[in-house]
Design an enzyme around this catalytic site. Sequence first.
Site, PDB file in Angstrom:
ATOM      1  N   CYS A  17      39.984  37.122  42.769  1.00 21.58           N
ATOM      2  CA  CYS A  17      40.955  37.031  41.673  1.00 21.58           C
ATOM      3  C   CYS A  17      41.093  38.334  40.901  1.00 21.58           C
ATOM      4  CB  CYS A  17      40.571  35.889  40.736  1.00 21.58           C
ATOM      5  SG  CYS A  17      40.953  34.262  41.439  1.00 21.58           S
ATOM      6  N   LYS A  20      44.583  39.924  41.046  1.00 24.35           N
ATOM      7  CA  LYS A  20      45.733  39.413  40.304  1.00 24.35           C
ATOM      8  C   LYS A  20      46.378  40.525  39.482  1.00 24.35           C
ATOM      9  CE  LYS A  20      45.504  35.338  38.313  1.00 24.35           C
ATOM     10  NZ  LYS A  20      45.057  34.132  37.587  1.00 24.35           N
ATOM     11  N   ASP A  91      42.943  24.784  40.769  1.00 20.98           N
ATOM     12  CA  ASP A  91      44.100  24.586  39.895  1.00 20.98           C
ATOM     13  C   ASP A  91      44.572  23.137  39.888  1.00 20.98           C
ATOM     14  OD1 ASP A  91      44.200  27.210  39.073  1.00 20.98           O
ATOM     15  OD2 ASP A  91      45.637  27.817  40.603  1.00 20.98           O
TER      16      ASP A  91
END
Length: 348
Positions: A17, A20, A91
């Site tokens: 991540c 990102k 998520d």
Amino acid sequence: MTTTEPRLTSLAHGGGCGCKLAPAVLRDILKDLPQAAPFANLMVGTETSDDAAVWRLNDEQALVATTDFFMPVVDDPFDFGQIAATNALSDVYAMGATPIFALALVGMPVNVLSTETIGRILQGGASVCAAAGIPVAGGHSIDSVEPIYGLVALGLVHPDHVLTNRGARPGDVLILTKGLGVGVLSAAFKSGWLDDAGYAALIASTTQLNTLGARLAGREGVHAVTDVTGFGLLGHALEMARGSGLTVELTAGPPLLDGVEALAATGVRTGASGRNWASYGEGVDLPAGLDDWRRDLLTDPQTSGGLLIAVAGSEAPALLDLARTEGFDRAAVVGRVVDGPARVRVLA
């Protein structure tokens, strides 16, 4: 003659991540997109930077849809697949939903990596989906310069029980279910400084499914939930503060994964930590004298991080007990929600 393949992480300019886009860059890109307000069944869209989109199907069901993919954070292909799939499913759980199936997203340098290595990545992802009780029902693949893997993940939740990042209330306690420091551990790994215990801590955290989220839907006192990923604890807490229109107060000493503090104190960190801080520092108040490395732990990008839960104070002890019973042994109170402007205040 056997050809030695390169390390997966050597083929990527970033990992997990930490890849990102910085929050400020993402906001600038998305600012001119049309709003989704005309779609009456769209319960959650892009307006509050939530974890997934939610579409009302009927009075009893809402569809939660999300996608997440990134470049390798580790070199073992099976571990990489597991981490990416766990992160993508997070998520769905963060919205209070139960996954129903996934689609694989695959981009691989096919002239550099063997089909066996690519297959192991997909097997790792499939193993996580199997643990979550869902199939990988299809997907799409391309030949790409850097290795990329992730999922489209779909789930179901009752429309009245959708969890978002915008429902926090004054007096809520904030609980974080996993320790921080994934970015620090991954940076140490890529530099060859991470020992076996540190690697084990990295894998254990990033492959732990956030199944707790599905148990929070409709639970008394749970007002807001988000998962802590690439924007770090500060960034996702700031999204919660802005979504709820309230002040979030955080402790400067949240729970950390084993070995993280020693590495961080000696300067190990990711470039994404600084980019994160530059993107949302104007929305955060820090205590005087806070060490830079402690601030960077709060902005450390988490790959497959824990859930940040805003829960009524009276319900917090029971929720902590539930989290620990579900295997989140580092779950801890990391702050509270109070009346005030939409920003984050870090307490000494």
